[in-house]
Design a protein around this motif. Structure first.
Motif, short mmCIF file in Angstrom:
data_model
loop_
_atom_site.label_atom_id
_atom_site.label_comp_id
_atom_site.label_asym_id
_atom_site.label_seq_id
_atom_site.Cartn_x
_atom_site.Cartn_y
_atom_site.Cartn_z
N LEU A 173 -5.02 -4.56 -6.86
CA LEU A 173 -5.51 -3.28 -7.38
C LEU A 173 -7.01 -3.30 -7.60
O LEU A 173 -7.68 -2.29 -7.45
CB LEU A 173 -4.79 -2.96 -8.69
CG LEU A 173 -3.37 -2.46 -8.53
CD1 LEU A 173 -2.71 -2.30 -9.86
CD2 LEU A 173 -3.37 -1.15 -7.78
N PHE A 174 -7.54 -4.47 -7.98
CA PHE A 174 -8.97 -4.51 -8.24
C PHE A 174 -9.78 -4.64 -6.95
O PHE A 174 -10.83 -4.04 -6.83
CB PHE A 174 -9.31 -5.68 -9.17
CG PHE A 174 -9.30 -5.26 -10.61
CD1 PHE A 174 -10.44 -4.75 -11.19
CD2 PHE A 174 -8.15 -5.33 -11.35
CE1 PHE A 174 -10.44 -4.33 -12.50
CE2 PHE A 174 -8.13 -4.92 -12.67
CZ PHE A 174 -9.28 -4.42 -13.25
N LEU A 175 -9.28 -5.44 -6.00
CA LEU A 175 -10.08 -5.71 -4.81
C LEU A 175 -9.90 -4.65 -3.73
O LEU A 175 -10.86 -4.12 -3.21
CB LEU A 175 -9.76 -7.09 -4.26
CG LEU A 175 -10.21 -8.25 -5.14
CD1 LEU A 175 -9.91 -9.57 -4.46
CD2 LEU A 175 -11.68 -8.15 -5.47
N PRO A 192 -7.58 -1.44 -3.63
CA PRO A 192 -6.53 -0.65 -4.28
C PRO A 192 -5.58 0.05 -3.32
O PRO A 192 -4.53 0.49 -3.74
CB PRO A 192 -7.32 0.38 -5.10
CG PRO A 192 -8.73 0.00 -5.02
CD PRO A 192 -8.92 -1.01 -3.98
N GLY A 227 0.78 -1.22 0.00
CA GLY A 227 0.00 0.00 0.00
C GLY A 227 0.82 1.28 0.00
O GLY A 227 0.28 2.34 0.25
N MET A 280 -0.59 -8.55 -7.82
CA MET A 280 -0.68 -7.10 -7.92
C MET A 280 -2.00 -6.67 -8.54
O MET A 280 -2.67 -5.77 -8.04
CB MET A 280 0.48 -6.63 -8.78
CG MET A 280 0.58 -5.17 -8.99
SD MET A 280 2.17 -4.91 -9.76
CE MET A 280 1.91 -3.31 -10.45
N ILE A 281 -2.39 -7.36 -9.62
CA ILE A 281 -3.63 -6.97 -10.29
C ILE A 281 -4.83 -7.23 -9.40
O ILE A 281 -5.74 -6.40 -9.28
CB ILE A 281 -3.75 -7.73 -11.63
CG1 ILE A 281 -2.66 -7.22 -12.59
CG2 ILE A 281 -5.11 -7.53 -12.25
CD1 ILE A 281 -2.50 -8.05 -13.81
#
Lengths: 297, 366
Positions: free
Chosen positions: A267-269, A271, A218, A263-264
Motif C-alpha cells: 500500500l505504501f510503495l 498502492p 491490485g 500488504m502494508i
C-alpha cells in the motif's frame, strides 16, 4: 479465494468482506459430506463447489440486488457484507452446535488429514490443490477470452450502463458471477481442513491473507489475484517455518503478520498492486540489463 | 437496601455510557466525515491494553514492589489494590493519569492508522487495511507475553476500590464501586457529548459533511480533505481510547481477546447505522437500544440454553448480522435520518423569507 474477491469487486463492484467465511462454508460442506454421508474427500469438493455457488446466488438475490437497486454506495455495501460475514459465522456456529448435539461428533477443532491419500510420501492434498488451482485458472482464462459470458462480464465490470445498453443481460451475468464468487472460495475451503485445524471462526484469520493477496494483486484481474495469492501463500508458509527454526516456535501464531506486512508495504510503495506496476518498463529494463551483462561476458 | 435487579441495571448503565463514547466518536468519523473505519476496536484496545500493561507497573514502581511483574502479577496487583483502597487521592490521580494516557495512545494510533491517507490511499482500501491491522494488533496482545500476560491476561489495579469502604444510602460495597464507575464514565461522556455537539454545530461540522459528500468539491474550495481525515481520525480515536481504558478499569481484568472486532467495531457500526448516521439523537437511541438487547440476551443466557438447540452466544451474532443487513436494505438512512444543517435558526430564516416576500410584493405593486 483472492480470485473470488477480485471478481466480486471488479465485476459487480461489491467489496466482499464475507469471502473468507464463504471458505468456511466450504469447510463445513466437506465436513458434512465426509462425516455424515460418508462421501470421500475429493468427491465432496464437487458438492463444495455447487453448494458454495448456490449460497452465492442466494446472497445475490437477498442482499446485493436490493441494495444495488436502491443505489447504495460502496461504503454501505462494505458494511452490508460485514454484516453478512457475522451472520454467516453465527449460522455456521449454530450448524456446528446442531450437528454436535444430534450426531454426537466433534464439530470444532477438527482435522481431516486421515481421509487424504498419499503418493510416494507426498500428500495428496498438494497434488490435488495444485491441479484444481491450475484447472480453475485455465477455465477462467478460457471463459474470459473465448466465451460470450466472460467477455460480457468484463464489459459489465468496465461500465455497467454501457454494457446494458449493448444488450447484455446484466442480471444473468451478475448471477453467474455471484455463483462463481460463492463457489470458488468454498472449493478452496474444502481443502483447508485437510491441512489445518478448522473451526467455524477460522475465517477471522484467513481474511487477512485473502485481502493481502487481493491488495498485492491490485483488485483488478484474476491473473494478478492468482499471482498475489501464490506469493502470499508461499511467503506465509515458507518464511514462517524458516523463522520458527531461527527464533523458536513462539513465532508461529504470528504467521499472518507476513501477509499483513506485505500488504502494508504494497500500500505504501505501489498502492495499485501488481496490476498497477509499469510492467512493460520493467521488462524492457531487465532485458537491457541482461543484454549488457551478456555483452560484457 | 437491596433492590431486585439493580446490579443488572447499573451494569447496563455502565455499558451504555462506555459504548456511547465509542459510538459518538465513531459517528464523527463515519457519519460526518465518511471514513469507513473498520479498525475501531484497535483504538479501544489501545486504551484498555495500555491501562492493563502500564498502570499496574507504574503503581508497583511507586510503591517499590520488587519482582517480575508478569510472573507475580496477582499478588502484586492485590497489594496495589490494598494500598489504593486506603488512598482515595492516589486512586483518583491514577485514574485521571491513565485516562489522559489512553487518550494520547488512541490519538497516536489514529494518527498512525490514517497516515496512508496522506499517501493517496483510497478510502475503501483504508477500511480493508484497518480491519487487517486491527486483527494483527489483537493477536499481538493475545500472544505477546511480556505485554499483558499473553493468553492468561492480567488483572488491572482498581482505582474505585476506596469507594467500597463507604456506604451511602445503604448500598452494598460492590454497588458503590459500580456507582463510582458510572460517575467517572459519565464525566467522560459529558466531555465527549459537548465536543461532538460543538463540532457538529460549528463550520467545521459542515465542512466535514461537505468532504463526505464530495471530496473533490471541497478541495476545489480550498480545503485539504486528506489532512482533515487525519485530524478527525486522531481525535475520534482518542475518545475511543478513553472508553477502552474505562472498560478495562470497570472489568478489572484484561486479556488479549477483549476489544475484539465484533464487539468494538461491528456493534458500534450497527448502532450508528440503525440510529442514523451524522445525527446524535439517532446514535444515542441506537446505542441504548442495542446495548439493552445485548445485555438482556446475556442475562437470560442460561434460560435460553434449554429452548434453543445451540449455544445462545450465536444469537447475538445472528441478531447483529440480521439487523445490519435489514437496516441497510430497508432503512439505509437509519431510524432518524440526517437533517440539513442550518447556519441560522429556523425562525430567523423564516423571518428573512417573510421580509423578502414583502419587499418583492411591495416592489411589484409600485
Amino acid at each position: 479465494m483472492a480470485i473470488s474477491a477480485t471478481l466480486a469487486l471488479s465485476i459487480t463492484n461489491v467489496p466482499n468482506f464475507a469471502v473468507a467465511t464463504f471458505g468456511t462454508i466450504g469447510i463445513y460442506i466437506s465436513f458434512t459430506c465426509i462425516k455424515i454421508f460418508g462421501i470421500g474427500l475429493y468427491p465432496s469438493l464437487i458438492f463444495c463447489f455447487l453448494g458454495g455457488g448456490c449460497i452465492g446466488v442466494i446472497i445475490y438475490y437477498l442482499l446485493i440486488r436490493p441494495l444495488r437497486n436502491r443505489g447504495a454506495t460502496r461504503e454501505e455495501l462494505m458494511i452490508a457484507t460485514l454484516g453478512l460475514d457475522v451472520l454467516l459465522i453465527s449460522l455456521l456456529n449454530i450448524y456446528a452446535d446442531y450437528i454436535n448435539r444430534t450426531f454426537k461428533i466433534r464439530t470444532r477443532d477438527f482435522i481431516l488429514s486421515v481421509y487424504d491419500f498419499n503418493v510416494n510420501g507426498i500428500d495428496g492434498v498438494f497434488i490435488m490443490s495444485t491441479l484444481v488451482f491450475i484447472a480453475v485458472l485455465a477455465l477462467l482464462h478460457l471463459m474470459f477470452t473465448k466465451t460470450k459470458i466472460g467477455i460480457a462480464m468484463k464489459a459489465l465490470g468496465e461500465n455497467y450502463y454501457l454494457a446494458e445498453s449493448q444488450g447484455i443481460d446484466a442480471e444473468r451475468i451478475c448471477l453467474i458471477t455471484w455463483f462463481l464468487v460463492g463457489a470458488l472460495p468454498a472449493t478452496a475451503g474444502g481443502f483447508y481442513p485437510v491441512y489445518w485445524i478448522s473451526n467455524p471462526t477460522v475465517s477471522f484469520f484467513i481474511v487477512v491473507s485473502v485481502f493481502a493477496s487481493c491488495v498485492l494483486g491490485g483488485f483488478a484481474t484474476i491473473y494478478d489475484a492468482a499471482t498475489g495469492s501464490y506469493i502470499i501463500g508461499l511467503a506465509q508458509t515458507l518464511l514462517i517455518s524458516h523463522l520458527a527454526k531461527i527464533f523458536g516456535s513462539w513465532i508461529l501464531p504470528y504467521n499472518f503478520f507476513v501477509a499483513l506486512i506485505i500488504m502494508i508495504i504494497t500500500l505504501f510503495l505501489f498502492p495499485r498492486g501488481l496490476y498497477g506496476l509499469p510492467w512493460d518498463k520493467i521488462i524492457s529494463k531487465t532485458r537491457s540489463i541482461l543484454l549488457f551483462v551478456r555483452r560484457r561476458g | 437496601m437491596s433492590i431486585p435487579g439493580i446490579d443488572f441495571f447499573l451494569t447496563l448503565i455502565i455499558y451504555i455510557i462506555i459504548f456511547l463514547i465509542v459510538t459518538l466518536s465513531y459517528n464523527l468519523a463515519y457519519g460526518y466525515t465518511g471514513i469507513p473505519d473498520f479498525g475501531r476496536a484497535m483504538a479501544a484496545g489501545a486504551g484498555g491494553f495500555l491501562c492493563a500493561a502500564l498502570s499496574g507497573r507504574l503503581m508497583a514502581y511507586i510503591l517499590n514492589i520488587q519482582g517480575d511483574y508478569i510472573e507475580n502479577v496477582i499478588p502484586i496487583v492485590s497489594s496495589i489494590n490494598a494500598y489504593l483502597s486506603e488512598n482515595p487521592l492516589v486512586s483518583i490521580a491514577l485514574l485521571l493519569f491513565s485516562l489522559v494516557l489512553a487518550a494520547l495512545a488512541g490519538a497516536a494510533l489514529g494518527l498512525l492508522a490514517s497516515l496512508p491517507i496522506l499517501r493517496g490511499l483510497r478510502l475503501f482500501y483504508l477500511g480493508v487495511t484497518l480491519l487487517a491491522i486491527q486483527i494483527g494488533f489483537n493477536t499481538i496482545a493475545l500472544y505477546w507475553k511480556p505485554f499483558i500476560g499473553g493468553p492468561l491476561g492480567v488483572p488491572v489495579p482498581d482505582p474505585f476500590r476506596w469507594l467500597m469502604n463507604y456506604s451511602i444510602g445503604g448500598f452494598s460495597p460492590s454497588l458503590m464501586r459500580l456507582i463510582g464507575v458510572i460517575f467517572a464514565s459519565m464525566a467522560v461522556l459529558i466531555i465527549t457529548i459537548y465536543f461532538c455537539f460543538s463540532v457538529s454545530r460549528s463550520p467545521l461540522g459542515r465542512l466535514l459533511k461537505a468532504v463526505r459528500d464530495d471530496e473533490e468539491c471541497a478541495e476545489t474550495l480550498g480545503r485539504d480533505a486528506r489532512k482533515l481525515y487525519v485530524k478527525v481520525m486522531t481525535v475520534s480515536y482518542a475518545f475511543t481510547g478513553v472508553a477502552g481504558a474505562l472498560f478495562a478499569y470497570y472489568g478489572g481484568y484484561v486479556v488479549g481477546t477483549h476489544f475484539d472486532k465484533v464487539g468494538w467495531t461491528f456493534w458500534p457500526v450497527a448502532m450508528v447505522i440503525l440510529g442514523g448516521s451524522a445525527n446524535f439523537k439517532g446514535t444515542i437511541i441506537g446505542t441504548v437500544f442495542f446495548i439493552t438487547l445485548r445485555r438482556l440476551i446475556l442475562f437470560y443466557k442460561s434460560d435460553l440454553e434449554f429452548i434453543l438447540p445451540f449455544s445462545p452466544i450465536w444469537l447475538e451474532y445472528l441478531l447483529l448480522g440480521t439487523i445490519l443487513i435489514l437496516t441497510l436494505t430497508y432503512r439505509p438512512r437509519g431510524l432518524f435520518p440526517e437533517k440539513p444543517e442550518l447556519t441560522l435558526d429556523k425562525k430567523e430564516i423564516q423571518r428573512i423569507r417573510e421580509e423578502r416576500r414583502e419587499a418583492t410584493s411591495s416592489s411589484l405593486k409600485t
